[in-house]
Motif scaffolding. Structure first.
Motif, PDB file in Angstrom:
ATOM      1  N   SER A  55       0.825  -1.211   0.000  1.00 32.43           N
ATOM      2  CA  SER A  55       0.000   0.000   0.000  1.00 32.43           C
ATOM      3  C   SER A  55       0.858   1.259   0.000  1.00 32.43           C
ATOM      4  N   LYS A  58       2.288   1.692  -3.574  1.00 32.20           N
ATOM      5  CA  LYS A  58       1.303   2.170  -4.546  1.00 32.20           C
ATOM      6  C   LYS A  58       0.955   3.634  -4.315  1.00 32.20           C
ATOM      7  N   SER A  62       3.879   5.949  -7.984  1.00 34.88           N
ATOM      8  CA  SER A  62       2.890   5.588  -9.001  1.00 34.88           C
ATOM      9  C   SER A  62       3.517   5.374 -10.370  1.00 34.88           C
ATOM     10  N   TRP A  93       4.020  -6.258  -8.256  1.00 29.69           N
ATOM     11  CA  TRP A  93       3.680  -4.855  -8.476  1.00 29.69           C
ATOM     12  C   TRP A  93       4.743  -4.164  -9.324  1.00 29.69           C
TER      13      TRP A  93
END
Length: 658
Positions: A55, A58, A62, A93
């Motif tokens: 989290s 992210k 970005s 990710w």
């Protein structure tokens, strides 16, 4: 994917494993970093990567452009860090960015890619994610190798692939995954000469050996350090299941030798492993030439090694498969009996060889080496206590070597190496025979059978024949050899180490003897000068009824007893060595430890006697502080003595393993 990203991917994929191990081309962003400046990664980013805080990543990062310039001092990228700590969510990710593809094959300062780090730590999920991401890239045009396969074959500065890393740390699931991803690639050796198969075999990873052999097509590379094969490694780690697997996979490996000429059979004989030796011999039942192979520069066979180490089980196995191998000699002309006499064994190995029907011939028993020495010469030179071999009627006791010396000449020069029992047999065979007869009757409660009696009588005939031989050497023949190097390096290193240990024990025992003697002298004098004196009427001690006086008498007696016992042990050690030469390293260490303990106990009892004697003659106002001081001192003394005793026993047990 845009055109610029595609160009970056193609340029990255064209770098093969050899290029990454020798010269690495950094991306433009990394090349811009000054070589004198130590790079560092943002602290919050690093923590988020190894904690798996997806989290945070992210929310703050970005765009991939913010992640790519981030490097650690070892030039690890964000993908390196996430893969190293096994954070699969972070890896996925990072990989979702289209422009992250150069990071898949980007090495750090040590040449490790993210796949290297993930395989080293055993993170199977991360390894799979990296391989799946690489499969989505275009196939390289020049080499025809897919990006995933190119990544698998990349090596670091140690020439280790990801498979090397997974094998080294025994990650079986990762190993299986890596091989299945590229089963047709033959992995070479790293900078230290290890292939994945050899590395797994040497470390005893039987499951990895099975995976590599079963999944790799064609057969994997089996070579290792110093020219050894995976079968060498399996034998040296004494792994029967792994040996069976490798033999079933490639039976011809039993004939492969390393740079020194050692075959797996030589290694099995050296390791004294009869079970693996049987496996190797059964695997080569169609071709027995491996039994006759000699080591490079010495031409020693497996039979010679087994005989030197005193392993009768291996000797019997080798002779059962190739009975004529007993005729082979090394480059110095030593046969199986010569090697049996080059080292002291707990059992009489030379006489055990004489029992074998295929060996009991005078041509072998009395064969001369390059220096004219028969096995009996070596028995005398090395002080091997094998009376049965000496007195056997097959052994020629008068044969002379090139220096015109026979067994008796060598015996006198090596007198200090023989045990008391051997010297007794040589000097007085009748007495030795009587002792053996008594021992035989004590072991057998019933009267021996006629066959046993015939064997004993035949042995006694050998004693009588021995008495008639002119064993006393002349003045020219009685030579004491000061340089044993004439035997071509046959001197046993264990004997040299044993002599050093005994010499150190002798020097220490001299100091301990002085301490024990002083303790005995002081306690003996204190016994006749009792504290408080004697009564004039009857000559008895005045303080007889006091408890402290009684404690003085008891402790003084104990101190005298222990110290005199220690003196006696030290005296007996010197006496036995001077007369019988029968103290080996084990006996020296045991006697020395016993005498040292007795000396320490005698010193402690002497301190107790001193304190209780003072307490008996002084007023209680003075005696109480003395007693308190004594308790403190005694506690410290016994703690120290206990520590010294434990260390002595630990070192003694270690030395006895040598």
């Amino acid at each position: 994917m845009d055109q610029s990203s595609s160009n970056q991917i193609t340029e990255s994929q064209n770098l093969n494993s050899e290029t990454f191990s020798s010269q690495t081309e950094m991306p433009n962003q990394i090349a811009a970093v000054s070589q004198t400046e130590i790079p560092h990664m943002d602290a919050d980013l690093y923590k988020a990567l190894y904690r798996g805080d997806i989290s945070f990543l992210k929310g703050k990062y970005s765009e991939f452009a913010h992640l790519q310039p981030q490097l650690t001092p070892k030039r690890n990228t964000v993908l390196h860090i996430a893969a190293q700590f096994g954070q699969l969510a972070c890896v996925e990710w990072i990989l979702h960015f289209h422009s992250c593809s150069p990071l898949l094959q980007q090495p750090n300062l040590k040449g490790d890619t993210p796949l290297h780090l993930a395989a080293r730590e055993g993170h199977r999920g991360v390894v799979k994610a990296l391989l799946d991401a690489a499969k989505t890239l275009h196939q390289e045009i020049e080499s025809g190798v897919g990006t995933d396969e190119a990544m698998l074959r990349m090596t670091n500065k140690e020439k280790d692939t990801a498979l090397h890393e997974a094998v080294r740390y025994h990650h079986s699931k990762v190993v299986k995954l890596l091989i299945e991803a590229d089963p047709h690639f033959i992995y070479g050796a790293n900078s230290t000469g290890y292939t994945p198969l050899y590395m797994a075999a040497e470390r005893g990873y039987g499951d990895l050996v099975e995976i590599i052999i079963d999944l790799t097509r064609p057969s994997p590379n089996h070579r290792g350090i110093e020219g050894r094969t995976a079968l060498h490694a399996a034998v040296l780690c004494r792994h029967q299941a792994m040996t069976k697997k490798i033999l079933g996979w490639k039976p011809k490996l039993i004939k492969e030798v390393d740079e020194n000429g050692w075959s797996p059979l030589h290694c099995a004989a050296y390791m004294l492993d009869a079970a693996i030796t049987k496996q190797l011999l059964d695997g080569s039942s169609q071709d027995k030439s491996v039994i006759y192979l000699g080591i490079k520069d010495s031409n020693r066979t497996a039979l010679h090694i087994a005989s030197y180490n005193g392993c009768m089980d291996i000797v019997e196995l080798l002779l059962s498969h190739a009975p004529d191998c007993c005729e082979q000699v090394d480059e110095n002309g030593n046969n199986v009996f010569h090697f049996a006499m080059m080292k002291k064994h707990p059992s009489h190995f030379g006489s055990e060889l004489l029992i074998k029907d295929g060996l009991r011939v005078r041509g072998l028993v009395n064969e001369k080496d390059a220096q004219g020495d028969t096995p009996l010469h070596l028995l005398a030179s090395f002080g091997v206590n094998d009376v049965d071999f000496i007195l056997d009627k097959t052994v020629d006791k008068m044969e002379r070597n090139k220096e015109k010396l026979n067994f008796s000449d060598n015996r006198f020069s090596s007198r200090n190496k023989f045990s008391w029992g051997t010297l007794l047999a040589l000097e007085s065979p009748q007495l030795y025979h009587l002792r053996e007869r008594i021992k035989e009757y004590l072991r057998r409660p019933f009267r021996p059978s006629s066959l046993q009696q015939a064997q004993v009588d035949d042995r006694f005939e050998g004693f009588k024949k021995y008495l008639r031989l002119p064993f006393r050497p002349s003045s020219l023949q009685h030579v004491i050899r000061k340089d044993d190097s004439k035997y071509g390096g046959k001197i046993d290193d264990d004997d040299k180490e044993e002599d050093k240990i005994i010499s150190s024990a002798k020097k220490a025992s001299e100091t301990h003897l002085i301490v024990a003697t002083l303790t005995a002298t002081v306690t003996f004098a204190a016994g006749f000068t009792l504290p408080g004196g004697y009564r004039d009427t009857d000559g008895m001690a005045i303080l007889t009824k006091k408890a402290s006086f009684k404690a003085f008498v008891v402790s003084d007696t104990i101190a005298l007893t222990f110290s005199v016992s220690a003196v006696f042990i030290f005296f007996s050690m010197a006496f036995q060595h001077a007369l019988f030469y029968d103290l080996n390293m084990r006996t020296w260490l045991h006697l020395f430890s016993y005498a040292s303990y007795l000396t320490l106990l005698g010193m402690g009892a002497m301190v107790v006697a001193f304190t209780t004697g003072l307490y008996a003659v002084l007023p209680h106002s003075f005696g109480l502080p003395i007693l308190t001081f004594h308790c403190i001192f005694s506690s410290l003394f016994y703690l120290y003595a206990s520590h010294v005793g434990r260390e002595s026993m630990r070192l003694g047990r270690w030395k006895l393993k040598i």
